[in-house]
Scaffold this active site. Structure first.
Site, PDB file in Angstrom:
ATOM      1  N   GLN A 108       1.004  -1.222   0.013  1.00 48.57           N
ATOM      2  CA  GLN A 108       0.006  -0.023   0.029  1.00 48.57           C
ATOM      3  C   GLN A 108       0.898   1.074   0.046  1.00 48.57           C
ATOM      4  OE1 GLN A 108      -3.351  -0.612   2.381  1.00 48.57           O
ATOM      5  NE2 GLN A 108      -3.993   1.579   2.572  1.00 48.57           N
ATOM      6  N   SER A 150       4.141  -6.312   2.777  1.00 50.28           N
ATOM      7  CA  SER A 150       2.594  -6.299   3.459  1.00 50.28           C
ATOM      8  C   SER A 150       1.701  -6.794   2.731  1.00 50.28           C
ATOM      9  CB  SER A 150       2.210  -5.090   3.952  1.00 50.28           C
ATOM     10  OG  SER A 150       1.046  -4.909   4.640  1.00 50.28           O
ATOM     11  N   LEU A 151       0.796  -6.128   2.060  1.00 48.74           N
ATOM     12  CA  LEU A 151      -0.272  -6.563   1.079  1.00 48.74           C
ATOM     13  C   LEU A 151       0.557  -7.509  -0.157  1.00 48.74           C
ATOM     14  CD1 LEU A 151      -2.871  -6.205  -0.814  1.00 48.74           C
ATOM     15  CD2 LEU A 151      -1.760  -4.180  -1.409  1.00 48.74           C
ATOM     16  N   ARG A 172      -9.555  -7.897   3.769  1.00 54.83           N
ATOM     17  CA  ARG A 172      -8.649  -7.547   4.516  1.00 54.83           C
ATOM     18  C   ARG A 172      -8.474  -5.938   4.781  1.00 54.83           C
ATOM     19  NH1 ARG A 172      -2.905  -6.061   3.509  1.00 54.83           N
ATOM     20  NH2 ARG A 172      -1.343  -6.873   5.093  1.00 54.83           N
ATOM     21  N   HIS A 226      -0.243  -2.700  11.082  1.00 58.24           N
ATOM     22  CA  HIS A 226       1.061  -3.701  11.550  1.00 58.24           C
ATOM     23  C   HIS A 226       1.327  -3.456  12.826  1.00 58.24           C
ATOM     24  CE1 HIS A 226       1.396  -5.767   7.604  1.00 58.24           C
ATOM     25  NE2 HIS A 226       1.395  -4.646   7.089  1.00 58.24           N
ATOM     26  N   GLN A 247       0.917 -11.601   9.874  1.00 58.93           N
ATOM     27  CA  GLN A 247       1.354 -10.637   9.357  1.00 58.93           C
ATOM     28  C   GLN A 247       0.353  -9.129   9.921  1.00 58.93           C
ATOM     29  OE1 GLN A 247       0.005  -8.720   5.478  1.00 58.93           O
ATOM     30  NE2 GLN A 247       1.710 -10.211   4.984  1.00 58.93           N
TER      31      GLN A 247
END
Length: 312
Positions: A11, A91-92, A116, A202, A251
């Site tokens: 992102q 991440s994503l 998500r 996170h 995560q």
């Protein structure tokens, strides 16, 4: 022998117009975009092409848009690229990597990352959480600044993204993040930047999102990947389907250990890094970290037709 890693952005790399030229130029990319629209039941393709930017920036839209763009690149050009010995996603981007490696179905993934995004946004009311980047500070000083701020405010603030040497992002309650920035300044922090995000990703404040997403992820079919994935939460190379699933669950509230991911890849002999999707941030981080180790690497960032000139 030199090794190759495919990297997938997360992102923040989105922009209105993303994927438009690629879809026009490549039938396989155009088909992937149509597949995303069908899976989601709304015209993501139009949002990616036309915006508005504020709507694209909503987490529930950003996440499927970036995943779709990365998948378009892989579908269009994957066979022409140096084939990966490892893959990793920020991440994503870990979802994008799993789709590229055949470990997760694209339709399942694009629906899952939309959910998500919703779960992460709704875990904390808008304005309650915040994130900020601390530059030029050691991990010990960042951790000490967070601990001091948490003690002073009684709120949560923790390191959330370890992006590279001297590039650490913190996340938590807004007042605790502000207090950590003041504590960092007192420790000689060179620069602090509040990030334009809508939730403290996170961090432990994402535990409700983890609880919401765990059954969704448990219901998905995972397969062995074409090569090892270096996951975010452990910075470990994994291939077992259940380990891939577990990494995606953990995560959500766990820190992104990108610096450690790059260290592992460099230790494994990776000298070619190929970033697939919007932006060039991950290729830049790889080049910078390799330079600090006096290692020569080549990097490619592929997201639009003009980027193909890098392959010549």
């Amino acid at each position: 022998m030199s090794k190759v890693a495919w990297l997938f952005p997360g992102q923040g790399s989105q922009a209105v117009g993303m994927g438009v030229a690629l879809a026009q130029a490549e039938p396989a990319a155009r088909a992937a975009l149509a597949e995303a629209d069908e899976a989601l039941g709304f015209p993501l393709s139009r949002l990616m092409a036309e915006g508005p930017e504020e709507t694209l920036k909503l987490t529930e839209h950003t996440q499927p848009a970036i995943l779709t763009h990365s998948t378009m690149v892989v579908r269009a050009w994957g066979a022409r690229l140096p084939q990966p010995d490892f893959a990793a996603g920020h991440s994503l981007g870990e979802y994008s990597a799993l789709v590229a490696l055949g470990a997760l179905d694209f339709r399942d993934a694009v629906r899952t990352v939309r959910e998500r995004g919703r779960a992460m946004q709704e875990a904390v009311p808008v304005g309650v959480g915040a994130m900020a980047a601390l530059l030029g500070m050691s991990l010990a000083d960042v951790e000490a600044s967070c601990a001091e701020a948490a003690a002073a405010t009684g709120k949560v603030v923790v390191p959330a993204n370890f992006n590279g040497p001297g590039q650490i992002v913190i996340a938590g309650h807004a007042e605790a993040v502000d207090a950590a920035l003041e504590a960092a300044k007192a420790r000689g922090g060179r620069k602090a930047v509040k990030l334009p995000v809508s939730a403290p990703f996170h961090s432990p404040l994402m535990e409700p999102a983890k609880a919401r997403m765990e059954p969704v992820l448990r219901a998905l079919a995972f397969h062995a990947p074409l090569c090892p994935l270096v996951n975010n939460v452990d910075a470990a190379a994994v291939t077992a389907p259940e380990a891939l699933r577990d990494g995606l669950v953990r995560q959500i509230p766990g820190a992104v250990r990108w610096q450690a991911i790059l260290e592992l890849l460099l230790d494994e002999g990776v000298t070619t890094f190929v970033e697939l999707g919007p932006g060039k941030v991950l290729a830049g981080l790889a080049k910078r970290q390799a330079k600090e180790r006096n290692v020569e690497v080549s990097t490619l960032s592929l997201g639009a037709p003009e980027d193909l000139s890098q392959l010549s």
